[in-house]
Design a protein around this motif. Sequence first.
Motif, PDB file in Angstrom:
ATOM      1  N   LEU A  86       8.743  44.816  31.929  1.00  0.00           N
ATOM      2  CA  LEU A  86       7.754  43.740  31.816  1.00  0.00           C
ATOM      3  C   LEU A  86       8.437  42.390  31.575  1.00  0.00           C
ATOM      4  N   MET A  87       9.538  42.387  30.843  1.00  0.00           N
ATOM      5  CA  MET A  87      10.304  41.149  30.653  1.00  0.00           C
ATOM      6  C   MET A  87      10.899  40.682  31.977  1.00  0.00           C
ATOM      7  N   MET A  88      11.430  41.627  32.761  1.00  0.00           N
ATOM      8  CA  MET A  88      11.996  41.269  34.065  1.00  0.00           C
ATOM      9  C   MET A  88      10.904  40.756  35.000  1.00  0.00           C
ATOM     10  N   MET A  91      10.371  37.238  34.079  1.00  0.00           N
ATOM     11  CA  MET A  91      11.508  36.422  34.492  1.00  0.00           C
ATOM     12  C   MET A  91      11.428  36.097  35.981  1.00  0.00           C
ATOM     13  N   PHE A  92      11.041  37.079  36.787  1.00  0.00           N
ATOM     14  CA  PHE A  92      10.950  36.826  38.221  1.00  0.00           C
ATOM     15  C   PHE A  92       9.757  35.960  38.586  1.00  0.00           C
ATOM     16  N   LEU A  93       8.697  35.985  37.795  1.00  0.00           N
ATOM     17  CA  LEU A  93       7.610  35.033  38.025  1.00  0.00           C
ATOM     18  C   LEU A  93       8.113  33.611  37.802  1.00  0.00           C
ATOM     19  N   THR A  94       8.885  33.415  36.753  1.00  0.00           N
ATOM     20  CA  THR A  94       9.459  32.096  36.472  1.00  0.00           C
ATOM     21  C   THR A  94      10.432  31.681  37.580  1.00  0.00           C
ATOM     22  N   LEU A  95      11.289  32.610  38.003  1.00  0.00           N
ATOM     23  CA  LEU A  95      12.233  32.287  39.082  1.00  0.00           C
ATOM     24  C   LEU A  95      11.509  31.989  40.390  1.00  0.00           C
ATOM     25  N   PHE A  96      10.405  32.666  40.637  1.00  0.00           N
ATOM     26  CA  PHE A  96       9.605  32.366  41.822  1.00  0.00           C
ATOM     27  C   PHE A  96       9.167  30.907  41.801  1.00  0.00           C
ATOM     28  N   CYS A  97       8.641  30.465  40.670  1.00  0.00           N
ATOM     29  CA  CYS A  97       8.195  29.071  40.565  1.00  0.00           C
ATOM     30  C   CYS A  97       9.360  28.099  40.745  1.00  0.00           C
ATOM     31  N   VAL A  98      10.499  28.400  40.154  1.00  0.00           N
ATOM     32  CA  VAL A  98      11.671  27.527  40.258  1.00  0.00           C
ATOM     33  C   VAL A  98      12.146  27.430  41.705  1.00  0.00           C
ATOM     34  N   PHE A  99      12.280  28.565  42.376  1.00  0.00           N
ATOM     35  CA  PHE A  99      12.815  28.542  43.735  1.00  0.00           C
ATOM     36  C   PHE A  99      11.820  28.001  44.755  1.00  0.00           C
ATOM     37  N   VAL A 100      10.522  28.117  44.494  1.00  0.00           N
ATOM     38  CA  VAL A 100       9.551  27.452  45.368  1.00  0.00           C
ATOM     39  C   VAL A 100       9.731  25.937  45.253  1.00  0.00           C
ATOM     40  N   GLY A 101       9.914  25.462  44.035  1.00  0.00           N
ATOM     41  CA  GLY A 101      10.154  24.027  43.836  1.00  0.00           C
ATOM     42  C   GLY A 101      11.441  23.566  44.499  1.00  0.00           C
ATOM     43  N   LEU A 127       9.671  41.090  43.413  1.00  0.00           N
ATOM     44  CA  LEU A 127      10.175  41.798  42.232  1.00  0.00           C
ATOM     45  C   LEU A 127       9.275  41.587  41.020  1.00  0.00           C
ATOM     46  N   PHE A 128       8.635  40.426  40.912  1.00  0.00           N
ATOM     47  CA  PHE A 128       7.646  40.205  39.854  1.00  0.00           C
ATOM     48  C   PHE A 128       6.542  41.252  39.954  1.00  0.00           C
ATOM     49  N   VAL A 129       6.024  41.466  41.138  1.00  0.00           N
ATOM     50  CA  VAL A 129       4.948  42.443  41.336  1.00  0.00           C
ATOM     51  C   VAL A 129       5.453  43.866  41.129  1.00  0.00           C
ATOM     52  N   VAL A 130       6.584  44.202  41.735  1.00  0.00           N
ATOM     53  CA  VAL A 130       7.103  45.576  41.651  1.00  0.00           C
ATOM     54  C   VAL A 130       7.438  45.948  40.216  1.00  0.00           C
ATOM     55  N   TYR A 131       8.138  45.074  39.495  1.00  0.00           N
ATOM     56  CA  TYR A 131       8.487  45.405  38.117  1.00  0.00           C
ATOM     57  C   TYR A 131       7.262  45.433  37.210  1.00  0.00           C
ATOM     58  N   GLY A 132       6.284  44.587  37.460  1.00  0.00           N
ATOM     59  CA  GLY A 132       5.052  44.631  36.679  1.00  0.00           C
ATOM     60  C   GLY A 132       4.302  45.931  36.893  1.00  0.00           C
ATOM     61  N   VAL A 133       4.164  46.347  38.145  1.00  0.00           N
ATOM     62  CA  VAL A 133       3.484  47.613  38.453  1.00  0.00           C
ATOM     63  C   VAL A 133       4.290  48.796  37.915  1.00  0.00           C
ATOM     64  N   PHE A 134       5.600  48.751  38.090  1.00  0.00           N
ATOM     65  CA  PHE A 134       6.470  49.820  37.606  1.00  0.00           C
ATOM     66  C   PHE A 134       6.348  49.951  36.084  1.00  0.00           C
ATOM     67  N   GLY A 135       6.403  48.826  35.371  1.00  0.00           N
ATOM     68  CA  GLY A 135       6.264  48.870  33.917  1.00  0.00           C
ATOM     69  C   GLY A 135       4.908  49.411  33.485  1.00  0.00           C
ATOM     70  N   GLY A 136       3.838  49.000  34.182  1.00  0.00           N
ATOM     71  CA  GLY A 136       2.504  49.509  33.861  1.00  0.00           C
ATOM     72  C   GLY A 136       2.382  51.000  34.121  1.00  0.00           C
ATOM     73  N   LEU A 137       2.970  51.471  35.216  1.00  0.00           N
ATOM     74  CA  LEU A 137       2.913  52.905  35.512  1.00  0.00           C
ATOM     75  C   LEU A 137       3.754  53.728  34.541  1.00  0.00           C
ATOM     76  N   VAL A 138       4.898  53.200  34.148  1.00  0.00           N
ATOM     77  CA  VAL A 138       5.709  53.914  33.150  1.00  0.00           C
ATOM     78  C   VAL A 138       4.944  53.984  31.834  1.00  0.00           C
ATOM     79  N   PHE A 139       4.263  52.899  31.470  1.00  0.00           N
ATOM     80  CA  PHE A 139       3.456  52.915  30.243  1.00  0.00           C
ATOM     81  C   PHE A 139       2.339  53.944  30.351  1.00  0.00           C
ATOM     82  N   LYS A 140       1.649  53.955  31.477  1.00  0.00           N
ATOM     83  CA  LYS A 140       0.517  54.867  31.660  1.00  0.00           C
ATOM     84  C   LYS A 140       0.969  56.328  31.657  1.00  0.00           C
ATOM     85  N   HIS A 141       2.113  56.632  32.260  1.00  0.00           N
ATOM     86  CA  HIS A 141       2.567  58.012  32.410  1.00  0.00           C
ATOM     87  C   HIS A 141       3.787  58.327  31.556  1.00  0.00           C
TER      88      HIS A 141
END
Length: 181
Positions: A86-88, A91-101, A127-141
């Motif tokens: 979830l931290m990663m 981080m990738f959401l922030t990097l997305f905003c930086v690199f779009v700029g 990677l923001f989406v994949v790591y978020g979904v991955f973290g949520g699925l690991v939490f759920k299961h």
Amino acid sequence: MARYKEDPAVLLQHIWLLSVVIAFADVITSLSVASGNDSLRHGSKGAGFAAIWSMFMVIGISVYAYYALTKWCTPFAIGYLIGALLMMSQMFLTLFCVFVGLARAAEDTDDQLNSDNGAMAFFSFVLFVVYGVFGGLVFKHRGAVTKGVSDAPPSGGLASQTSNVGTFDPTDGQPAPDTQA
């Protein structure tokens, strides 16, 4: 889908494999971004550093996820993995905003730099989406991964040694011991 419902550990392994494939593409993109931003006149050395740092983080989380999901399988390892994923993701959401700029800033000056920064923005969002979904699925299961494994220390270590000095047992009828020496 039925297989994933029967055994969520298989779902987690497949999501991990997807994240590794995307991470491999991100590593290649990170090297290109770092090279382009360091060598071009209008590039940003900070963007090159961010790309290389995120590359090391992606490699680290991929290796840690493998060990946490297949070898260690303890509640601590899985909890740490959830937090790291979830931290990663953030981080990738922030990097997305930086690199779009950065890509928008380079639109008028350099096509190669615009392309590199745009590709990094794309992979950062993925990677923001994949790591978020991955973290949520690991939490759920998480129970499917740990399968009854406990974090309790094995007998015989410092944690198994008990001392009655300074402890109070309200059931024995005795006053509390003087703990000041």
